[in-house]
Design an enzyme around this catalytic site. Sequence first.
Site, PDB file in Angstrom:
ATOM      1  N   LYS A  14      -7.213   2.732 -30.243  1.00  0.00           N
ATOM      2  CA  LYS A  14      -5.976   2.419 -29.521  1.00  0.00           C
ATOM      3  C   LYS A  14      -4.869   1.948 -30.456  1.00  0.00           C
ATOM      4  CE  LYS A  14      -6.807  -1.127 -27.196  1.00  0.00           C
ATOM      5  NZ  LYS A  14      -6.470  -2.425 -26.595  1.00  0.00           N
ATOM      6  N   ARG A  89      -4.578  -7.032 -18.422  1.00  0.00           N
ATOM      7  CA  ARG A  89      -6.036  -6.985 -18.528  1.00  0.00           C
ATOM      8  C   ARG A  89      -6.747  -7.137 -17.192  1.00  0.00           C
ATOM      9  NH1 ARG A  89      -8.176 -10.176 -23.711  1.00  0.00           N
ATOM     10  NH2 ARG A  89      -8.685 -11.699 -22.104  1.00  0.00           N
ATOM     11  N   ARG A 123     -18.974  -1.851 -38.229  1.00  0.00           N
ATOM     12  CA  ARG A 123     -17.889  -2.526 -38.957  1.00  0.00           C
ATOM     13  C   ARG A 123     -18.434  -3.602 -39.894  1.00  0.00           C
ATOM     14  NH1 ARG A 123     -13.379  -3.903 -34.448  1.00  0.00           N
ATOM     15  NH2 ARG A 123     -14.933  -5.445 -33.867  1.00  0.00           N
ATOM     16  N   ARG A 156     -19.091  -8.980 -38.837  1.00  0.00           N
ATOM     17  CA  ARG A 156     -18.231  -9.978 -38.196  1.00  0.00           C
ATOM     18  C   ARG A 156     -19.058 -10.803 -37.211  1.00  0.00           C
ATOM     19  NH1 ARG A 156     -12.805  -8.456 -37.874  1.00  0.00           N
ATOM     20  NH2 ARG A 156     -12.375  -6.714 -39.230  1.00  0.00           N
ATOM     21  N   ARG A 167     -18.794  -8.103 -23.876  1.00  0.00           N
ATOM     22  CA  ARG A 167     -17.363  -7.762 -23.877  1.00  0.00           C
ATOM     23  C   ARG A 167     -17.106  -6.461 -23.122  1.00  0.00           C
ATOM     24  NH1 ARG A 167     -17.529  -9.290 -29.389  1.00  0.00           N
ATOM     25  NH2 ARG A 167     -17.193  -7.171 -30.161  1.00  0.00           N
TER      26      ARG A 167
END
Length: 215
Positions: A14, A89, A123, A156, A167
């Site tokens: 995005k 959101r 990541r 992370r 999430r």
Amino acid sequence: MRKYVIMGVQGSGKGTQAGRLATDLDLVNVSVGDTLRWHVQHHTKIGAQVRRTMAAGALVDDDLVESLARERLAMHHWNYGFILDGFPRNVRQARFFLESYDIDGVINLELPDEVVHERVLARRLCSGCGLDWNLLAHRPKVPDVCDICGSPLLVREDDTPDALAARLRDYHAKTAPVLELFERKEFVATFDATQPVEVIQAEIRDRFALPPPAS
Ligand SMILES: [Zn+2]
């Protein structure tokens, strides 16, 4: 003036798509994520709150996002186009947004949860220079070592499978009704975010009758 909302789960690309549209079409990229990162980097009170939330693997509180987005939008000069990323959101925020602002459409990037897991869990963050790596797309020459500074790469804190699954559940539960609401009032165009970045960008421009990317 061109005004868009861009929606998509983390890992959907995005930010990349919004950035390219903003640069080429002279739009302001209004990103809630960037605003939150600014607060973290500058050690504001809001930044401390955000850091705690992310360390716990949770999503930043909706009310906080709403107040930041409202402040940011209130500062925006309305004669200038924008692309809004990270807001609204939830349904309440979407109602407020639709009552207050006119937009040209919603860009919705769709990515299956399995692909989100693959992308996000690949990541890595360099413990030395802070550079972002991705074991799928941007892979270091030596596994788990930064090419630039030689420091070890870390996962992370908020990129564990459980935290990500939580999430994603939260995202889908809140975002599905937002999309429904938008679909009743605005033009929503959905794109397959598993495709290469350039293909998605070209499709977005095509659907919104925007000038094609310079090649
Ligand atoms: Zn490094």
